[in-house]
Design a protein around this motif. Sequence first.
Motif, PDB file in Angstrom:
ATOM      1  N   ALA A  51      -4.170  25.103 -12.277  1.00 14.06           N
ATOM      2  CA  ALA A  51      -3.433  25.031 -13.391  1.00 14.06           C
ATOM      3  C   ALA A  51      -4.197  25.231 -14.751  1.00 14.06           C
ATOM      4  N   PHE A  55       6.621  40.230  -5.386  1.00  8.32           N
ATOM      5  CA  PHE A  55       6.637  39.382  -6.512  1.00  8.32           C
ATOM      6  C   PHE A  55       7.352  40.203  -7.803  1.00  8.32           C
ATOM      7  N   LYS A 112      -0.832  33.360  -1.469  1.00  7.93           N
ATOM      8  CA  LYS A 112      -1.072  32.120  -2.453  1.00  7.93           C
ATOM      9  C   LYS A 112      -1.759  32.380  -3.625  1.00  7.93           C
ATOM     10  N   TYR A 126       0.531  33.249 -11.244  1.00  6.25           N
ATOM     11  CA  TYR A 126       1.742  33.490 -11.996  1.00  6.25           C
ATOM     12  C   TYR A 126       2.620  32.195 -12.459  1.00  6.25           C
ATOM     13  N   LYS A 127       2.210  31.300 -11.586  1.00  2.00           N
ATOM     14  CA  LYS A 127       2.915  29.805 -11.730  1.00  2.00           C
ATOM     15  C   LYS A 127       2.662  29.085 -12.912  1.00  2.00           C
ATOM     16  N   ASP A 128       1.749  29.449 -13.725  1.00  3.08           N
ATOM     17  CA  ASP A 128       1.452  28.619 -14.966  1.00  3.08           C
ATOM     18  C   ASP A 128       1.324  29.470 -16.032  1.00  3.08           C
ATOM     19  N   TYR A 166       6.554  41.756 -10.568  1.00  2.00           N
ATOM     20  CA  TYR A 166       6.077  41.506 -12.032  1.00  2.00           C
ATOM     21  C   TYR A 166       5.685  42.889 -12.515  1.00  2.00           C
ATOM     22  N   GLU A 204       0.273  33.922  -6.094  1.00  2.00           N
ATOM     23  CA  GLU A 204       1.501  32.680  -6.650  1.00  2.00           C
ATOM     24  C   GLU A 204       0.682  31.822  -7.595  1.00  2.00           C
ATOM     25  N   SER A 205      -0.732  31.350  -7.421  1.00  2.00           N
ATOM     26  CA  SER A 205      -1.334  30.406  -8.244  1.00  2.00           C
ATOM     27  C   SER A 205      -1.470  31.014  -9.681  1.00  2.00           C
TER      28      SER A 205
END
Length: 309
Positions: A98, A57, A20, A26-28, A59, A23-24
């Motif tokens: 974000a 992931f 999590k 790379y999601k922005d 990346y 994810e936080s």
Amino acid sequence: MIPILSICIPTYNRLEILRKTIESIYKDLREVSLDEFEVIISDNSAKSTAQSLVEEFSYNNLYYYATNCEGFMNSFYALSYGHGLFLKLNNNYTMFRAGTLHQLIEQLKCLKTDKIQVIYTNGLKQSRKVQSFFSFDQYIAGLSYLSSWSAGYGMWKEDFDRIKDKVTLDKYFPQTSLLLTQYYKKKFIIDDRIFFDDQHVPKKGGYDIFKVFSIDFVKLIKKAYNDGTISKGTLQKVKSDLLYKYLSSRYFKTVIAHLDNFEHHNIKKTILTFYTYPQYLLMLFFSIISPFMALYRKLINLIYNKFKG
């Protein structure tokens, strides 16, 4: 291209929590290029459990290192693997809000010429402001016991490389050991804006938290005083804040409410190593009222966020 920011995450198991967090980050990416940052995972679990996440992931700026070290020393190794201009520690449970990634990178671009020391306190000082200091003594007084907080710590790679083989690292507070070498700088920043959200980690523990903070951490700060890099007033402020603001709250959570699994052997004897008996009694009093103080701070935060919105 050298990235401006290395997000260095020491981890030991907690696979879903770490997922999590990644994810936080790379999601922005709307305002951020992958070339501007990297994510470093330093895994000191025996079975290298986090390696599968990096493969998941996929990346090209996400790196995995299996590290053979004990406990909190993983923080030092996580920093050592970073290639970026600025090395920032990040707990495996500390998620990016974000817009945080973009704000950090833009800020660091402004600070990189003078390599200004910056630590992120994420609203824990209740100011939500960026505050500048022009002496190391004032900086440590301003940070107080938050100089121990690994998720807010960061330093410039140039500074890290200069002292990494010379500094004696405390095994519980390697990041504080590194910070206390930066007394020669001319400007320092505490950024208290809220950038991160911590995930709940049930029943944290595994070490004697009262011994670690009231003895090991205090020894570090006392050494800085003995070395002449901080004043007696700053030493006393850090000790006082640590006892009445942090350890009192921890006493309630660990001893009274049983909210975690931290060890706590002979707390009274431990605290009396560097504090007086009246100070110990006052700490017990503050522990009783600490839930009400926490509720008050949450109320203030709700009001602040409402008006800000």
